[in-house]
Motif scaffolding. Sequence first.
Motif, PDB file in Angstrom:
ATOM      1  N   THR A  80      18.124  23.758 -44.023  1.00  0.00           N
ATOM      2  CA  THR A  80      17.316  24.942 -43.724  1.00  0.00           C
ATOM      3  C   THR A  80      16.509  25.322 -44.970  1.00  0.00           C
ATOM      4  O   THR A  80      16.811  24.853 -46.074  1.00  0.00           O
ATOM      5  CB  THR A  80      18.214  26.115 -43.281  1.00  0.00           C
ATOM      6  N   PRO A  81      15.480  26.164 -44.815  1.00  0.00           N
ATOM      7  CA  PRO A  81      14.642  26.535 -45.961  1.00  0.00           C
ATOM      8  C   PRO A  81      15.409  27.143 -47.138  1.00  0.00           C
ATOM      9  O   PRO A  81      14.962  27.053 -48.282  1.00  0.00           O
ATOM     10  CB  PRO A  81      13.660  27.554 -45.374  1.00  0.00           C
ATOM     11  N   ASP A  82      16.581  27.720 -46.880  1.00  0.00           N
ATOM     12  CA  ASP A  82      17.371  28.291 -47.976  1.00  0.00           C
ATOM     13  C   ASP A  82      18.174  27.232 -48.731  1.00  0.00           C
ATOM     14  O   ASP A  82      18.948  27.551 -49.637  1.00  0.00           O
ATOM     15  CB  ASP A  82      18.289  29.397 -47.462  1.00  0.00           C
ATOM     16  N   GLY A  83      18.002  25.955 -48.356  1.00  0.00           N
ATOM     17  CA  GLY A  83      18.638  24.858 -49.067  1.00  0.00           C
ATOM     18  C   GLY A  83      20.020  24.486 -48.568  1.00  0.00           C
ATOM     19  O   GLY A  83      20.661  23.595 -49.125  1.00  0.00           O
ATOM     20  N   VAL A  84      20.498  25.137 -47.539  1.00  0.00           N
ATOM     21  CA  VAL A  84      21.827  24.860 -47.004  1.00  0.00           C
ATOM     22  C   VAL A  84      21.738  23.702 -46.007  1.00  0.00           C
ATOM     23  O   VAL A  84      20.871  23.664 -45.141  1.00  0.00           O
ATOM     24  CB  VAL A  84      22.418  26.112 -46.319  1.00  0.00           C
ATOM     25  N   SER A  85      22.661  22.753 -46.144  1.00  0.00           N
ATOM     26  CA  SER A  85      22.713  21.601 -45.247  1.00  0.00           C
ATOM     27  C   SER A  85      23.604  21.935 -44.055  1.00  0.00           C
ATOM     28  O   SER A  85      24.687  22.502 -44.217  1.00  0.00           O
ATOM     29  CB  SER A  85      23.273  20.396 -46.000  1.00  0.00           C
ATOM     30  N   HIS A  86      23.138  21.589 -42.858  1.00  0.00           N
ATOM     31  CA  HIS A  86      23.884  21.882 -41.634  1.00  0.00           C
ATOM     32  C   HIS A  86      24.079  20.593 -40.833  1.00  0.00           C
ATOM     33  O   HIS A  86      23.193  19.759 -40.762  1.00  0.00           O
ATOM     34  CB  HIS A  86      23.124  22.883 -40.764  1.00  0.00           C
ATOM     35  N   SER A  87      25.265  20.499 -40.236  1.00  0.00           N
ATOM     36  CA  SER A  87      25.577  19.400 -39.329  1.00  0.00           C
ATOM     37  C   SER A  87      26.323  20.003 -38.136  1.00  0.00           C
ATOM     38  O   SER A  87      27.535  20.185 -38.190  1.00  0.00           O
ATOM     39  CB  SER A  87      26.443  18.358 -40.022  1.00  0.00           C
TER      40      SER A  87
END
Length: 162
Positions: A80-87
Amino acid sequence: MNIVGPGLVRTAQAPESRRDHALRLGFLGVLGVASVITLLGVVLVLGAFRNDQVIAEHHGTATALVEQTTFDRTLIRYETPDGVSHSPENGVLYPDGLTEGQLVRIEYDTTDPALAKVAERTWLLTLLPVTTTLLFTWLVAAPLLWGLRSRLRARIATPVVA
């Protein structure tokens, strides 16, 4: 004492035979299974529609990497734009045609990044498989229900001799 109705003659206090009971249970069982499958199909389409609405209300886009494809889900990873990786644990919605290692544009719910779908795919994609399933369900159930009902009516219409 006989009960007489439209095409019906039966001894008033004769207990239902085992065969009549089995036919009645079979009828109710087939009707119940077909009805549950129908209900599940409708809920599936409504759920897909609602997921699309939620994503549209809090819309975010990203590029995701397809990490794994199995028969029941396709796992992706995106940032996401805030730099957090999501799965997303349950995978991506509408994954048809995706392969491992592929980069794909996705849309996700910014308030719940675990809810993601392949970009520009909608709930309408659920209509074909659900309607096909329901069509085949009722193509099998309808003749079974008709046959069971016909047998039951024929047995009830036959006079029971005490």
